[in-house]
Design an enzyme around this catalytic site. Structure first.
Site, short mmCIF file in Angstrom:
data_model
loop_
_atom_site.label_atom_id
_atom_site.label_comp_id
_atom_site.label_asym_id
_atom_site.label_seq_id
_atom_site.Cartn_x
_atom_site.Cartn_y
_atom_site.Cartn_z
N ASN A 1 -6.38 44.30 5.80
CA ASN A 1 -6.91 43.47 7.03
C ASN A 1 -6.14 42.14 7.24
O ASN A 1 -5.91 41.45 6.07
CB ASN A 1 -8.13 43.34 6.50
CG ASN A 1 -9.05 42.44 7.57
OD1 ASN A 1 -8.38 41.52 7.92
ND2 ASN A 1 -10.19 42.79 7.81
N GLU B 1 -17.92 53.26 5.41
CA GLU B 1 -17.34 52.19 4.54
C GLU B 1 -18.50 51.72 3.81
O GLU B 1 -19.22 50.91 4.45
CB GLU B 1 -16.61 51.35 5.29
CG GLU B 1 -15.72 50.56 4.34
CD GLU B 1 -14.71 49.12 5.06
OE1 GLU B 1 -14.30 49.76 6.22
OE2 GLU B 1 -14.48 48.42 4.51
N HIS C 1 -6.70 37.22 8.36
CA HIS C 1 -6.21 35.93 7.83
C HIS C 1 -5.10 35.31 8.21
O HIS C 1 -4.72 34.19 7.80
CB HIS C 1 -6.78 35.63 6.47
CG HIS C 1 -8.30 36.14 6.06
ND1 HIS C 1 -9.28 35.19 6.86
CD2 HIS C 1 -8.89 36.77 5.36
CE1 HIS C 1 -10.45 35.53 6.36
NE2 HIS C 1 -10.29 36.63 5.50
N HIS D 1 -10.25 42.65 12.93
CA HIS D 1 -11.56 42.58 13.56
C HIS D 1 -11.62 41.53 14.78
O HIS D 1 -11.28 40.42 14.57
CB HIS D 1 -12.38 41.70 12.25
CG HIS D 1 -13.83 41.79 12.75
ND1 HIS D 1 -14.81 41.31 11.86
CD2 HIS D 1 -14.48 41.88 13.78
CE1 HIS D 1 -16.08 41.47 12.29
NE2 HIS D 1 -15.95 41.66 13.60
N THR E 1 -18.20 39.00 7.05
CA THR E 1 -19.32 40.02 7.42
C THR E 1 -20.15 39.94 6.07
O THR E 1 -19.73 40.39 5.13
CB THR E 1 -18.40 41.22 7.55
OG1 THR E 1 -17.50 41.10 8.43
CG2 THR E 1 -19.44 42.18 7.97
N ARG F 1 -13.41 39.58 16.99
CA ARG F 1 -14.71 39.15 16.91
C ARG F 1 -14.99 38.68 18.42
O ARG F 1 -14.12 38.03 19.08
CB ARG F 1 -14.76 37.79 15.90
CG ARG F 1 -15.07 38.37 14.44
CD ARG F 1 -15.07 37.16 13.61
NE ARG F 1 -15.59 37.60 12.32
CZ ARG F 1 -16.98 37.67 11.89
NH1 ARG F 1 -17.86 37.20 12.48
NH2 ARG F 1 -16.97 37.80 10.40
N ARG G 1 -12.09 34.41 16.57
CA ARG G 1 -11.53 33.68 15.49
C ARG G 1 -10.18 33.92 14.85
O ARG G 1 -9.68 33.11 14.13
CB ARG G 1 -12.72 33.19 14.49
CG ARG G 1 -13.02 34.18 13.39
CD ARG G 1 -14.01 33.62 12.51
NE ARG G 1 -15.19 33.55 12.86
CZ ARG G 1 -16.31 33.51 12.11
NH1 ARG G 1 -16.23 33.75 10.68
NH2 ARG G 1 -17.53 33.63 12.49
N GLU H 1 -12.06 46.64 13.37
CA GLU H 1 -13.61 46.57 12.99
C GLU H 1 -14.17 45.65 14.33
O GLU H 1 -13.50 44.97 14.96
CB GLU H 1 -13.65 45.45 11.97
CG GLU H 1 -13.13 46.01 10.46
CD GLU H 1 -13.43 44.82 9.58
OE1 GLU H 1 -13.85 43.81 9.75
OE2 GLU H 1 -12.64 45.06 8.54
N HIS I 1 -14.48 44.72 0.95
CA HIS I 1 -15.10 43.56 0.94
C HIS I 1 -15.29 42.90 -0.35
O HIS I 1 -15.91 43.43 -1.11
CB HIS I 1 -16.40 43.69 1.81
CG HIS I 1 -16.72 42.03 2.10
ND1 HIS I 1 -17.10 41.08 1.54
CD2 HIS I 1 -16.51 41.84 3.59
CE1 HIS I 1 -17.20 40.16 2.49
NE2 HIS I 1 -16.92 40.36 3.66
N1 PXP Z 1 -13.99 46.07 5.26
C1 PXP Z 1 -14.71 45.40 6.38
C2 PXP Z 1 -15.59 46.31 7.27
C3 PXP Z 1 -14.76 44.11 6.46
O1 PXP Z 1 -15.80 43.50 7.57
C4 PXP Z 1 -13.92 43.33 5.69
C5 PXP Z 1 -13.85 41.97 5.90
O2 PXP Z 1 -13.43 41.49 7.18
C6 PXP Z 1 -13.00 43.97 4.82
C7 PXP Z 1 -13.25 45.36 4.69
C8 PXP Z 1 -11.98 43.38 3.81
O3 PXP Z 1 -12.69 42.15 3.25
P1 PXP Z 1 -11.93 41.09 2.51
O4 PXP Z 1 -11.41 40.28 3.17
O5 PXP Z 1 -13.17 40.44 1.48
O6 PXP Z 1 -10.87 42.00 1.34
#
Ligand code: PXP
Length: 238
Positions: free
Chosen positions: A7, A151, A10, A43, A101, A45, A49, A70, A192
């Site tokens: 992901n 997931e 960030h 994602h 999330t 949003r 952001r 996402e 997550h």
């Molecule tokens: N999976 C989903 C569906 C998420 O919403 C997120 C966070 O955006 C992640 C995985 C990744 O989470 P993390 O950034 O805590 O590794």
């Protein structure tokens, strides 16, 4: 071997802190792919952001592994997804005030809405997954809503692990739910809060297909570079 989706939200959080052009999420995605990841997660949003539509189209054009978007069930976002056509869409809950999330999608409580969005996205040729808490009624409702993949939200496990709490209970719950969902014919992913210290027990679960990890990999990338950060995580999934 369990697949790794990275992901890259960030990377964009840093860019948006200055509302500027760097770091570029598409370049980051390509480096993650060079390092051996199996997919890129982002994602879109409502508040933009992280990524925006331009980023989404850039990723769609350049990602060669698999693009997993996402998204919430918001009609504007669903329209964008149907136009951009990522390989996969993962439906997540979204709340403007949350930092990240929080919890899984309440599929059972919003069944018709979720089923309709699953139908629209599937008709656009997008594979759909639902991000749910490891709870039996959510897995059952997901199957009924027409998806082949879920997931599981690993937040409760990760928090317990990080706090030195009873993470084995949460792990057991994830394990039982995964086994039941696989038995039902669902493909099971998780994510997550997973990091370099807590990922192994989740990666070792029977039948686990893919882990989606963002914050920890991008944090590690600050110190070792994004390719090395991805390689290290891939190594833990082997
Ligand atoms: N999976 C989903 C569906 C998420 O919403 C997120 C966070 O955006 C992640 C995985 C990744 O989470 P993390 O950034 O805590 O590794």
């Amino acid at each position: 071997m369990v697949r790794l989706g990275v992901n890259i939200d960030h990377v964009v959080t840093v860019r948006e802190a200055r509302r500027t052009f760097e770091p570029d999420p598409v370049s980051a995605a390509l480096q993650c792919e060079e390092a051996g990841c199996d997919g890129i997660v982002c994602h879109l949003r409502k508040d933009r952001r992280h990524i925006n539509e331009k980023d989404l189209y850039g990723l769609k054009q350049k990602v060669r592994t698999r693009l997993n978007m996402e998204m919430s069930v918001d009609p504007e976002i669903v329209d964008i997804a149907c136009r951009a056509r990522p390989d996969q869409a993962t439906l997540v809950p979204e709340n403007r005030r949350e930092i990240t999330t929080e919890g899984g999608l309440d599929v059972a409580g919003n069944f018709e809405k979720v089923r309709d969005v699953v139908g629209r996205l599937s008709s656009a040729g997008i594979e759909v997954s639902l991000f749910i808490d490891p709870e039996p009624e959510q897995a059952a409702a997901s199957k009924k809503a027409g998806v082949n993949m879920v997931e599981f939200h690993t937040g409760r496990y990760a928090e317990a692990f990080n706090a030195g709490g009873d993470h084995m209970k949460e792990l057991g719950c994830l394990r039982d739910m995964s086994a039941a969902a696989i038995e039902e014919g669902l493909v099971v992913c998780a994510g997550h809060g997973l990091n370099y210290r807590n990922v192994t027990p989740v990666a070792r679960m029977n039948g686990m297909y893919e882990l989606n990890i963002g914050h920890s990999i991008i944090s590690r990338a600050v110190f070792v570079g994004i390719k090395e950060a991805v390689k290290e995580m891939k190594g833990l999934l082997a």
